[in-house]
Design a protein around this motif. Sequence first.
Motif, short mmCIF file in Angstrom:
data_model
loop_
_atom_site.label_atom_id
_atom_site.label_comp_id
_atom_site.label_asym_id
_atom_site.label_seq_id
_atom_site.Cartn_x
_atom_site.Cartn_y
_atom_site.Cartn_z
N ALA A 330 0.81 -1.22 0.00
CA ALA A 330 0.00 0.00 0.00
C ALA A 330 0.84 1.27 0.00
O ALA A 330 0.34 2.34 -0.33
CB ALA A 330 -0.93 0.00 1.21
N ARG A 331 2.11 1.14 0.36
CA ARG A 331 2.95 2.34 0.49
C ARG A 331 2.97 3.17 -0.79
O ARG A 331 3.43 2.72 -1.82
CB ARG A 331 4.37 1.94 0.87
CG ARG A 331 4.70 2.52 2.20
CD ARG A 331 6.06 2.25 2.75
NE ARG A 331 5.87 2.19 4.20
CZ ARG A 331 5.96 1.07 4.90
NH1 ARG A 331 6.25 -0.05 4.31
NH2 ARG A 331 5.74 1.10 6.20
N GLY A 332 2.43 4.39 -0.73
CA GLY A 332 2.43 5.29 -1.88
C GLY A 332 1.51 4.86 -3.00
O GLY A 332 1.55 5.42 -4.10
N ARG A 333 0.67 3.83 -2.74
CA ARG A 333 -0.21 3.31 -3.80
C ARG A 333 -1.67 3.47 -3.39
O ARG A 333 -1.99 4.10 -2.39
CB ARG A 333 0.08 1.80 -4.02
CG ARG A 333 1.55 1.43 -4.10
CD ARG A 333 2.18 1.82 -5.44
NE ARG A 333 1.86 0.88 -6.52
CZ ARG A 333 2.41 -0.31 -6.65
NH1 ARG A 333 3.31 -0.74 -5.80
NH2 ARG A 333 2.06 -1.09 -7.67
N ASN A 334 -2.57 2.86 -4.18
CA ASN A 334 -4.01 2.99 -3.92
C ASN A 334 -4.55 1.75 -3.21
O ASN A 334 -4.39 0.63 -3.70
CB ASN A 334 -4.76 3.17 -5.25
CG ASN A 334 -4.21 4.36 -6.03
OD1 ASN A 334 -4.26 5.49 -5.56
ND2 ASN A 334 -3.65 4.10 -7.20
N ALA A 335 -5.17 1.99 -2.06
CA ALA A 335 -5.71 0.87 -1.27
C ALA A 335 -7.23 0.96 -1.23
O ALA A 335 -7.79 2.03 -1.07
CB ALA A 335 -5.15 0.92 0.15
N VAL A 336 -7.87 -0.21 -1.38
CA VAL A 336 -9.33 -0.28 -1.25
C VAL A 336 -9.64 -1.27 -0.13
O VAL A 336 -9.07 -2.36 -0.07
CB VAL A 336 -9.99 -0.75 -2.57
CG1 VAL A 336 -11.48 -1.04 -2.35
CG2 VAL A 336 -9.83 0.31 -3.65
#
Length: 605
Positions: A330-336
């Motif tokens: 999830a680091r620096g990315r998109n989490a759902v």
Amino acid sequence: MGGCFSKPKPVELKIEVVLPEKERGKEELLAGGKGSPRAYQGNGTARHFHADERLPAPHPYPSAQDCVEAAVCHVKDLENGQMREVELGWGKVLLVKDNGEFHALGHKCPHYGAPLVKGVLSRGRVRCPWHGACFNISTGDLEDFPGLDSLHKFQVKIEKEKVYVRASKQALQLQRRTKVMAKCISPSAGHSSSTNVLIVGAGAAGLVCAETLRQEGFSDRIVLCTLDRHLPYDRPKLSKSLDAQPEQLALRPKEFFRAYGIEVLTEAQVVTVDVRNKKVVFKDGFKLEYSKLLLAPGSSPKTLSCKGKEVENVFTIRTPEDANRVVRLARGRNAVVVGAGFLGMEVAAYLTEKAHSVSVVELEETPFRRFLGERVGRALMKMFENNRVKFYMQTEVSELRAQEGKLKEVVLKSSKVVRADVCVVGIGAVPATGFLRQSSINLDSRGFIPVNKMMQTNVPGVFAAGDAVTFPLAWRNNRKVNIPHWQMAHAQGRVAAQNMLAQEAEINTVPYLWTAMFGKSLRYAGYGEGFDDVIIQGDLEELKFVAFYTKGDEVIAVASMNYDPIVSKVAEVLASGRAIRKREVELFVLHSKTGDMSWLTGKGS
């Protein structure tokens, strides 16, 4: 009180040496116990521990230079029912005056380090303000959970109207006391195909059952088996602190299990239970006979059944490895996050500081609606929105789309498409009782194991506890309920152990749970299912409130944020057997601009 002062009582055996904790702001990060993972491989062969493998124990009789003694106050400084933290030079002590007698105890709850002076004193015990653990003021013993350890009890004497406390320096620094336990003296321990007690599941229920047996003097063989790779750990913390390493989460160090002969089989899956021959069979073919059995298998997370459910980087949070991988991805990315219950919301809160974006998908119109009601749910939702969390409510996932096998997009039934590099699914759980379907142990239509108040199943000698059971809830007219929470699992594990030893104990604890998000904690006590009204005192927008959940004329649950110790106070009143009436609460809200809670401790309704 205090007897002959110059001859101190033996200090009980202490298992863990914990250096004084540095105070940390976020209570949910404070944990008791260090340990290291993997004591056993679950290959059907348990390791034999030798009798000479012992924990270093402090000398039972501390010498004068190991002790510190001081006058801490004047006898008139404390009224009956008052508590005060006093300083002894080597550490603080909780001084309590109850029925004209002074008691001195450890001042921090061993569970997560809460200051007990801010807790609730009632019926000869003090209840922790954070998570509801209870300690007997005469002995320091843990009487209700969560947590595993008790408090030290220090000697008190009164001389010339002054109150003196004497304590060992080590006890002042440890702030926790592990009860004296029996060792295993069974000659077959570690290498035979039969055990006296077999515990399936090494969560809170399983561990507390094993520890209680040893505390009660049981010295026969105990085998604890778990699907996990790790020794028992603090699972509620996984979703609140996804970076936590297994050794930081361990509830007891490896040496503890060794010292007390509690054998742990890791990565060990039970596939059948043969109650007629009192035998279980493991997946690898290993067979183990037992005389008493505790079933505490917990639950299995539900997974998505939509198109694309097999794509990579979609997780349920079940183990430290799951949690750690989610944070990395999830680091620096998109989490759902799918599901706005406790697990989903805790994960979403934790990821806001790590991920580029966090989105939550939920079928209901507000988070926690069934549990906390519309108004509280909305206030919490607003806190999340203020922390950049985007909500997609009243919809569900229709497809997970991948690029090169890895998750790229989450498609919703509302036909919205949400960018996603990692997805966490928190849509509930089912009891992990599939392995019992062929046995003669009763399961209900949903797969739960029904037990009585003594945690007994329909089969003599077979007990069950934890998330996979339904049991009669004493203070809700013995209604059969399932309460899949940490504190309740501890309490049920203890009752099961007591009844294995024919002590005729019954479960009567008041459910208590908590959640932590953005450094704020919500506490909850009672059983609110079927509430028909919510009465709120305080300020929801400021997240400083208490919510009373009522059904008809009775308060059945309470939740609060920044309003301690009201939840512990209500739990104590309910535990005493007194009903709290709706009109009492309405009067409180009407007249109390000060947050005065004295009405709660009044006698009678």
